[in-house]
Motif scaffolding. Sequence first.
Motif, short mmCIF file in Angstrom:
data_model
loop_
_atom_site.label_atom_id
_atom_site.label_comp_id
_atom_site.label_asym_id
_atom_site.label_seq_id
_atom_site.Cartn_x
_atom_site.Cartn_y
_atom_site.Cartn_z
N LEU A 93 0.84 -1.20 0.00
CA LEU A 93 0.00 0.00 0.00
C LEU A 93 0.87 1.25 0.00
CD1 LEU A 93 -2.95 1.01 0.15
CD2 LEU A 93 -2.69 1.06 2.64
N LYS A 94 2.01 1.19 0.67
CA LYS A 94 2.93 2.32 0.71
C LYS A 94 3.40 2.70 -0.69
CE LYS A 94 7.56 3.63 2.31
NZ LYS A 94 8.80 3.16 2.98
N GLU A 98 2.54 6.12 -2.94
CA GLU A 98 3.60 6.98 -3.47
C GLU A 98 3.45 7.16 -4.99
OE1 GLU A 98 6.87 9.54 -3.51
OE2 GLU A 98 5.59 8.83 -1.88
N ILE A 99 3.07 6.11 -5.69
CA ILE A 99 2.84 6.22 -7.13
C ILE A 99 1.72 7.22 -7.40
CG2 ILE A 99 2.13 5.00 -9.22
CD1 ILE A 99 3.40 2.47 -7.94
N HIS A 100 0.65 7.13 -6.62
CA HIS A 100 -0.45 8.10 -6.75
C HIS A 100 0.04 9.52 -6.52
CE1 HIS A 100 -3.92 10.51 -5.61
NE2 HIS A 100 -3.39 10.64 -4.41
N LYS A 101 0.82 9.70 -5.48
CA LYS A 101 1.33 11.03 -5.13
C LYS A 101 2.16 11.63 -6.28
CE LYS A 101 4.58 13.15 -1.85
NZ LYS A 101 5.46 12.86 -0.69
N GLN A 102 3.07 10.81 -6.82
CA GLN A 102 3.95 11.31 -7.87
C GLN A 102 3.21 11.47 -9.20
OE1 GLN A 102 6.85 12.52 -7.26
NE2 GLN A 102 6.88 11.81 -5.12
N LEU A 132 -3.18 -9.07 -0.26
CA LEU A 132 -3.81 -8.54 -1.47
C LEU A 132 -5.20 -7.99 -1.16
CD1 LEU A 132 -3.94 -8.24 -4.61
CD2 LEU A 132 -4.91 -10.55 -4.65
N TYR A 133 -6.00 -8.78 -0.46
CA TYR A 133 -7.37 -8.33 -0.17
C TYR A 133 -7.39 -7.18 0.83
CZ TYR A 133 -8.84 -12.43 -2.78
OH TYR A 133 -9.03 -13.37 -3.78
N ASP A 134 -6.46 -7.17 1.76
CA ASP A 134 -6.35 -6.03 2.69
C ASP A 134 -6.06 -4.74 1.93
OD1 ASP A 134 -6.87 -7.62 4.86
OD2 ASP A 134 -4.79 -7.77 5.53
N LEU A 135 -5.11 -4.83 0.99
CA LEU A 135 -4.77 -3.65 0.19
C LEU A 135 -5.97 -3.19 -0.63
CD1 LEU A 135 -1.53 -3.13 -1.92
CD2 LEU A 135 -3.77 -2.56 -2.84
N TRP A 139 -8.00 0.33 -0.64
CA TRP A 139 -8.17 1.08 -1.89
C TRP A 139 -9.64 1.36 -2.17
CZ3 TRP A 139 -10.83 -0.85 -6.16
CH2 TRP A 139 -10.79 -0.05 -7.30
N GLN A 140 -10.47 0.36 -1.96
CA GLN A 140 -11.90 0.51 -2.24
C GLN A 140 -12.55 1.56 -1.33
OE1 GLN A 140 -14.69 -2.83 -1.40
NE2 GLN A 140 -15.17 -2.73 -3.59
N GLN A 141 -12.14 1.58 -0.08
CA GLN A 141 -12.72 2.52 0.89
C GLN A 141 -12.23 3.95 0.68
OE1 GLN A 141 -11.54 0.74 4.59
NE2 GLN A 141 -12.69 -1.13 4.20
N GLU A 142 -11.04 4.09 0.08
CA GLU A 142 -10.42 5.41 -0.05
C GLU A 142 -10.04 5.73 -1.48
OE1 GLU A 142 -7.13 5.37 2.66
OE2 GLU A 142 -8.35 4.71 4.35
#
Length: 228
Positions: A93-94, A98-102, A132-135, A139-142
Motif C-alpha cells: 500500500l505504501k 507513493e505512485i499516486h502522489k507522484q 492482497l485483499y487487505d490492500l 483502496w476501495q474505501q479510499e
Amino acid sequence: MAINLTAYHQILGELAPYKARLVAVSKTKPVEDVEALYEAGQRIFGENYVQELVDKEAVLPHDIEWHFIGHLQSNKVKYIAPFVKMIHAVDSLKLLTEIHKQAQKNNRVIDCLLQLHIAAEETKFGLDETELYDLLDTWQQEQTQFSGVRIAGLMAMATNTTDETQIRKEFHQLHSIFDTVKNKYFSAQDYFKERSVGMSADYTLALQEGSTMVRIGSMLFGERNYNK
C-alpha cells in the motif's frame, strides 16, 4: 545487431491467438538493441532499474510504452512518474500511495499491477492473498485518495523449476484469484484485465493459463550483461 528477429516474430505469432501483448525486457541492453527491436515494430519495453530506464527514455523514441517490471523502492518513483506507462510489481500500500502522489504531481494516471506471490521460493516479492485483499479493501474505501493510479490487473512470477505441472498450477492460482478480485472489486471497470505472467522459460504455459502480457528478454536480446 544483437537482437533475434526470428525469435521476435515467432513469439508474436504465438501471442496472436491469445491476443496477448509482449513486453520486451531490455534491462542491461544498449540503446542500439532497443532501437533495432523498435524498428522491427516493438513498442512496449520493460526495465528493472530506475536509472537505466530514465537514461533510455531520454534518448529513445517518445512513442515507446515503458513498463517498470522490477522491484521498485518508493523513494525512486518520482524519477519515472513523468513518463512510465505501467508499473508491474506493486507489492505494498505504501508503494501504491507513493505512485499516486507522484502521478498527481505530473498530472497523470499511472497503470499499476499488483504483484501476487505464487512461487515456492520465499525470495520472490509479492503479496499473499490476505495482504492482497487487505490492500484492495483499503483502496476501495479510499478511492478518492488513489486517483493518480489505475489498478489494471495482477502480475506474478512462477517458481524457477522445470516442473511444468507446478508452474501451470501457480499460473492457474493467479488467474483464479484474478477472477475473484475482478468480481469483488472491479466488476464495473473494463480496465482491470491484465494478467502479467510468463517469461522466456514459461510463457507458452502462461498463455495457456490466460496470461494477457508476457515479459521476455533473453530470447530477444541474448543473455544479459550484468558487468557492463
